[in-house]
Write a protein that holds these residues in place. Structure first.
Motif, PDB file in Angstrom:
ATOM      1  N   HIS A  34     -21.141 -19.495  30.775  1.00 43.89           N
ATOM      2  CA  HIS A  34     -21.851 -20.460  29.934  1.00 43.89           C
ATOM      3  C   HIS A  34     -23.350 -20.148  29.911  1.00 43.89           C
ATOM      4  CE1 HIS A  34     -23.571 -24.459  28.882  1.00 43.89           C
ATOM      5  NE2 HIS A  34     -22.593 -24.411  28.013  1.00 43.89           N
ATOM      6  N   GLY A  35     -23.902 -19.814  31.062  1.00 41.68           N
ATOM      7  CA  GLY A  35     -25.327 -19.494  31.149  1.00 41.68           C
ATOM      8  C   GLY A  35     -25.701 -18.263  30.345  1.00 41.68           C
ATOM      9  N   VAL A  36     -24.912 -17.196  30.455  1.00 39.76           N
ATOM     10  CA  VAL A  36     -25.247 -15.990  29.691  1.00 39.76           C
ATOM     11  C   VAL A  36     -24.972 -16.204  28.206  1.00 39.76           C
ATOM     12  CG1 VAL A  36     -25.027 -14.395  31.631  1.00 39.76           C
ATOM     13  CG2 VAL A  36     -23.049 -14.799  30.148  1.00 39.76           C
ATOM     14  N   TRP A  37     -23.956 -17.011  27.890  1.00 38.78           N
ATOM     15  CA  TRP A  37     -23.707 -17.356  26.491  1.00 38.78           C
ATOM     16  C   TRP A  37     -24.944 -18.034  25.905  1.00 38.78           C
ATOM     17  CZ3 TRP A  37     -23.950 -21.863  23.774  1.00 38.78           C
ATOM     18  CH2 TRP A  37     -23.462 -21.827  22.477  1.00 38.78           C
ATOM     19  N   MET A  38     -25.539 -18.951  26.663  1.00 40.05           N
ATOM     20  CA  MET A  38     -26.735 -19.647  26.187  1.00 40.05           C
ATOM     21  C   MET A  38     -27.883 -18.666  25.966  1.00 40.05           C
ATOM     22  SD  MET A  38     -26.491 -23.222  28.321  1.00 40.05           S
ATOM     23  CE  MET A  38     -28.163 -23.653  27.935  1.00 40.05           C
ATOM     24  N   MET A  39     -28.054 -17.724  26.881  1.00 42.74           N
ATOM     25  CA  MET A  39     -29.121 -16.726  26.732  1.00 42.74           C
ATOM     26  C   MET A  39     -28.932 -15.896  25.466  1.00 42.74           C
ATOM     27  SD  MET A  39     -29.367 -15.308  30.658  1.00 42.74           S
ATOM     28  CE  MET A  39     -30.304 -13.867  30.203  1.00 42.74           C
TER      29      MET A  39
ATOM     30  N   SER B 213     -26.985 -16.574  22.867  1.00 46.98           N
ATOM     31  CA  SER B 213     -26.933 -17.369  21.635  1.00 46.98           C
ATOM     32  C   SER B 213     -28.329 -17.685  21.102  1.00 46.98           C
ATOM     33  CB  SER B 213     -26.128 -18.653  21.833  1.00 46.98           C
ATOM     34  OG  SER B 213     -26.801 -19.560  22.663  1.00 46.98           O
ATOM     35  N   ASP B 214     -29.322 -17.703  21.976  1.00 48.71           N
ATOM     36  CA  ASP B 214     -30.700 -17.912  21.510  1.00 48.71           C
ATOM     37  C   ASP B 214     -31.151 -16.788  20.579  1.00 48.71           C
ATOM     38  OD1 ASP B 214     -31.022 -20.289  22.866  1.00 48.71           O
ATOM     39  OD2 ASP B 214     -32.128 -19.414  24.543  1.00 48.71           O
ATOM     40  N   ILE B 215     -30.583 -15.602  20.757  1.00 52.51           N
ATOM     41  CA  ILE B 215     -30.945 -14.439  19.947  1.00 52.51           C
ATOM     42  C   ILE B 215     -29.935 -14.207  18.818  1.00 52.51           C
ATOM     43  CG2 ILE B 215     -31.318 -11.920  19.993  1.00 52.51           C
ATOM     44  CD1 ILE B 215     -33.436 -13.602  21.537  1.00 52.51           C
TER      45      ILE B 215
ATOM     46  N   GLN C  21     -21.846 -17.826  17.457  1.00 51.25           N
ATOM     47  CA  GLN C  21     -20.717 -16.917  17.216  1.00 51.25           C
ATOM     48  C   GLN C  21     -21.008 -15.529  17.779  1.00 51.25           C
ATOM     49  OE1 GLN C  21     -17.872 -18.079  16.121  1.00 51.25           O
ATOM     50  NE2 GLN C  21     -16.895 -16.111  16.371  1.00 51.25           N
ATOM     51  N   GLY C  22     -22.234 -15.070  17.608  1.00 54.53           N
ATOM     52  CA  GLY C  22     -22.619 -13.774  18.153  1.00 54.53           C
ATOM     53  C   GLY C  22     -22.503 -13.734  19.666  1.00 54.53           C
ATOM     54  N   ALA C  23     -22.849 -14.838  20.322  1.00 59.98           N
ATOM     55  CA  ALA C  23     -22.749 -14.902  21.783  1.00 59.98           C
ATOM     56  C   ALA C  23     -21.290 -14.882  22.228  1.00 59.98           C
ATOM     57  CB  ALA C  23     -23.458 -16.143  22.307  1.00 59.98           C
ATOM     58  N   CYS C  24     -20.427 -15.554  21.501  1.00 61.26           N
ATOM     59  CA  CYS C  24     -18.994 -15.514  21.830  1.00 61.26           C
ATOM     60  C   CYS C  24     -18.458 -14.098  21.670  1.00 61.26           C
ATOM     61  CB  CYS C  24     -18.213 -16.484  20.955  1.00 61.26           C
ATOM     62  SG  CYS C  24     -18.476 -18.213  21.392  1.00 61.26           S
ATOM     63  N   GLN C  25     -18.842 -13.439  20.598  1.00 61.40           N
ATOM     64  CA  GLN C  25     -18.413 -12.053  20.385  1.00 61.40           C
ATOM     65  C   GLN C  25     -18.960 -11.144  21.478  1.00 61.40           C
ATOM     66  OE1 GLN C  25     -19.770 -11.335  16.386  1.00 61.40           O
ATOM     67  NE2 GLN C  25     -17.967 -12.318  15.484  1.00 61.40           N
ATOM     68  N   TRP C  26     -20.191 -11.403  21.901  1.00 63.12           N
ATOM     69  CA  TRP C  26     -20.812 -10.611  22.967  1.00 63.12           C
ATOM     70  C   TRP C  26     -19.985 -10.693  24.247  1.00 63.12           C
ATOM     71  CZ3 TRP C  26     -22.803 -11.852  27.780  1.00 63.12           C
ATOM     72  CH2 TRP C  26     -23.579 -10.866  28.410  1.00 63.12           C
ATOM     73  N   LEU C  27     -19.494 -11.879  24.575  1.00 56.05           N
ATOM     74  CA  LEU C  27     -18.682 -12.038  25.789  1.00 56.05           C
ATOM     75  C   LEU C  27     -17.403 -11.218  25.733  1.00 56.05           C
ATOM     76  CD1 LEU C  27     -18.822 -15.842  26.684  1.00 56.05           C
ATOM     77  CD2 LEU C  27     -19.487 -13.942  28.165  1.00 56.05           C
ATOM     78  N   LEU C  28     -16.833 -11.083  24.549  1.00 57.69           N
ATOM     79  CA  LEU C  28     -15.516 -10.460  24.396  1.00 57.69           C
ATOM     80  C   LEU C  28     -15.556  -8.973  24.066  1.00 57.69           C
ATOM     81  CD1 LEU C  28     -13.913 -13.323  22.277  1.00 57.69           C
ATOM     82  CD2 LEU C  28     -13.617 -12.914  24.737  1.00 57.69           C
ATOM     83  N   ALA C  29     -16.675  -8.496  23.563  1.00 54.77           N
ATOM     84  CA  ALA C  29     -16.752  -7.123  23.065  1.00 54.77           C
ATOM     85  C   ALA C  29     -17.176  -6.139  24.154  1.00 54.77           C
ATOM     86  CB  ALA C  29     -17.742  -7.059  21.909  1.00 54.77           C
ATOM     87  N   ALA C  30     -16.850  -4.871  23.917  1.00 49.94           N
ATOM     88  CA  ALA C  30     -17.332  -3.809  24.794  1.00 49.94           C
ATOM     89  C   ALA C  30     -18.850  -3.876  24.820  1.00 49.94           C
ATOM     90  CB  ALA C  30     -16.861  -2.463  24.284  1.00 49.94           C
ATOM     91  N   ASN C  31     -19.433  -3.725  25.987  1.00 53.86           N
ATOM     92  CA  ASN C  31     -20.873  -3.917  26.141  1.00 53.86           C
ATOM     93  C   ASN C  31     -21.544  -2.606  26.511  1.00 53.86           C
ATOM     94  OD1 ASN C  31     -23.380  -4.739  27.872  1.00 53.86           O
ATOM     95  ND2 ASN C  31     -22.859  -6.529  26.621  1.00 53.86           N
ATOM     96  N   ARG C  32     -22.530  -2.224  25.714  1.00 50.53           N
ATOM     97  CA  ARG C  32     -23.185  -0.937  25.959  1.00 50.53           C
ATOM     98  C   ARG C  32     -23.954  -0.896  27.272  1.00 50.53           C
ATOM     99  NH1 ARG C  32     -27.923  -0.975  21.350  1.00 50.53           N
ATOM    100  NH2 ARG C  32     -29.128  -2.659  22.270  1.00 50.53           N
TER     101      ARG C  32
END
Length: 101
Positions: free
Chosen positions: A48-53, A55-57, A61-72
């Motif tokens: 939840h905390g990283v989602w909030m960080m 999602s500010d940028i 929806q982008g934050a939810c995708q960030w949690l689920l997607a391959a991360n560089r």
């Protein structure tokens, strides 16, 4: 504890916690429902905390995708997977790198 089901979705909350049952988070949010273990709670709070960080940028929806997607920043490992493996520092570092551009 915040109610991240509304933000992340119940299946994602259950997955990030490491629960085998994708509907476990529904039981956790009920007034007289079961309580997630301390480990599950820590994972949910981190997500939840990283989602909030993020999602500010990137928006909610982008934050939810960030949690689920391959991360560089995590060698293509999704933050959700890193979170349920208790790699908290790596997830926070990836969120900071994302939020800083």
């Amino acid at each position: 504890m915040p109610r991240p089901n509304a933000v992340l979705g119940a299946a994602t909350v259950s997955a990030v916690a490491g629960a085998k049952d994708p509907e476990a988070s529904y039981r956790w949010q009920k007034e007289n429902g079961s309580i997630p273990t301390n480990t599950f709670q820590a994972r949910i709070l981190l997500a939840h905390g990283v989602w909030m960080m993020v999602s500010d940028i990137d928006g909610e929806q982008g934050a939810c995708q960030w949690l689920l997607a391959a991360n560089r920043w995590r060698d293509a490992i999704p933050p959700l997977e890193s979170t349920n493996q208790d790699q908290f520092k790596a997830v926070i570092d990836a969120a900071l790198a994302t939020s800083q551009g």
